[in-house]
Design a protein around this motif. Structure first.
Motif, PDB file in Angstrom:
ATOM      1  N   VAL A  25       3.821  -4.333  -3.536  1.00 22.36           N
ATOM      2  CA  VAL A  25       3.082  -3.273  -4.230  1.00 22.36           C
ATOM      3  C   VAL A  25       1.607  -3.560  -3.987  1.00 22.36           C
ATOM      4  N   VAL A  72       5.244   0.220  -2.154  1.00 21.97           N
ATOM      5  CA  VAL A  72       4.580   1.051  -3.163  1.00 21.97           C
ATOM      6  C   VAL A  72       3.076   0.865  -3.015  1.00 21.97           C
ATOM      7  N   ALA A  78      -0.734   2.106  -4.849  1.00 24.79           N
ATOM      8  CA  ALA A  78      -1.320   2.672  -6.070  1.00 24.79           C
ATOM      9  C   ALA A  78      -2.838   2.768  -5.893  1.00 24.79           C
ATOM     10  N   SER A 117       2.263  -3.917 -13.415  1.00 22.95           N
ATOM     11  CA  SER A 117       3.269  -3.120 -14.123  1.00 22.95           C
ATOM     12  C   SER A 117       4.239  -2.457 -13.161  1.00 22.95           C
ATOM     13  N   LEU A 118       3.855  -2.305 -11.900  1.00 22.32           N
ATOM     14  CA  LEU A 118       4.694  -1.585 -10.942  1.00 22.32           C
ATOM     15  C   LEU A 118       5.764  -2.458 -10.300  1.00 22.32           C
TER      16      LEU A 118
END
Length: 302
Positions: free
Chosen positions: A196, A225, A227, A235-236
């Motif tokens: 992430v 992922v 962001a 949190s991801l």
């Protein structure tokens, strides 16, 4: 006021036109009507004997002469602002002022809260405006559209003074239920996990970790992922076998509220040196000088 037959008030309008490249936006910036700004442009064209801005579809482009004027006009106005318009003294307890800071979400999470608390007590009249670091944040500082820039040391402008704020290193974050990483995090685990990562706007220097990693280790993480913020990354990973590599302070904050574990990263990542930078022409501005001293002082406590 005129200098060599040029109305010096027109320099402010010229700077807005050269920056915005749009008559409507320039008019809004200098608080004039569109017709008054168009009239000023006509006078500037007559003085310089050049079109300065020419229509190109819905946009306006600068002529070669206009491009030559961008830096000198900005420089003149900055010098006027910092030598004539600046008050000789600054009393933080009683004076009011707008201050613009260019900060990342990381800086906003780590440095800004204690800074606001300190300024609330010492300089209640200061109004702080936090601006996101879009493409080429140093350009906003150069144009005088920001008072301070907080950025890693490797991305400082060589043209302006700066001061060190604090250092940080990195930790890897996984969900406490991660099935792959249980007792320790190996380099193979690091590569095998889905990652992430933060993906900022094009040109934002803070998105360069992937490039550094590939150059140093000749490998590419499997990014699953992305962001738009650094602080969201811990949190991801929750509920997955993914991993995020974030600044230690972000990881430590996440540990207080999220079901995550942290690990020293198997690849050696250079330490971050977070810096404060301001425009060279504002170096002796009493308010800017006082505020930068307070920012450095607060940074020493985070």
């Amino acid at each position: 006021m005129r200098f060599n037959k040029l109305d010096l008030n027109l320099l402010v309008i010229l700077n807005a036109l050269l920056t915005e490249r749009n008559i409507t936006h320039a008019a809004e910036k200098v608080f004039l009507s569109q017709s008054a700004t168009s009239s000023a442009l006509a006078r500037l064209r007559a003085y310089f004997n050049d079109d300065l801005l020419v229509a190109s579809g819905r946009q306006m482009t600068l002529t070669p002469r206009a491009r030559e004027l961008v830096e000198p006009v900005r420089e003149v106005l900055m010098r006027i602002d910092t030598t004539i318009a600046t008050q000789p003294r600054f009393d933080p307890a009683s004076e009011s002022r707008d201050v613009v800071l260019l900060v990342s979400d990381y800086t906003t999470a780590v440095l800004v809260p204690p800074l606001l608390a300190a300024l609330h007590a010492e300089a209640p009249g200061l109004r702080l405006h936090l601006r996101d670091q879009h493409d080429k944040p140093a350009d906003l500082l150069e144009r005088g559209d920001a008072d301070f820039l907080v950025i890693p040391s490797q991305y400082l402008s060589k043209e302006h003074p700066s001061a060190a704020l604090f250092e940080d290193d990195y930790l890897c974050v996984t969900w406490e239920g991660n099935s792959r990483v249980r007792d320790r995090l190996t380099f193979d685990d690091y590569l095998a996990c889905g990652h992430v990562t933060a993906a900022f706007s094009s040109g934002n220097p803070l998105s360069s970790f992937d490039g550094w990693f590939m150059e140093s280790f000749d490998v590419k993480r499997r990014v699953e992922v992305t962001a738009p913020t650094l602080t969201a990354l811990p949190s991801l990973v929750i509920g997955t076998d993914r991993i995020a590599t974030v600044h230690r302070r972000i990881a430590q904050q996440a540990m207080q509220t999220l079901p995550v574990r942290v690990w020293e990263p198997p690849p050696r990542i250079p330490r971050l040196v977070q810096m404060l930078q301001w425009h060279k022409h504002r170096n002796n501005d009493p308010a800017i000088r006082w505020l930068r001293e307070r920012i450095v002082s607060v940074a020493a406590t985070v």
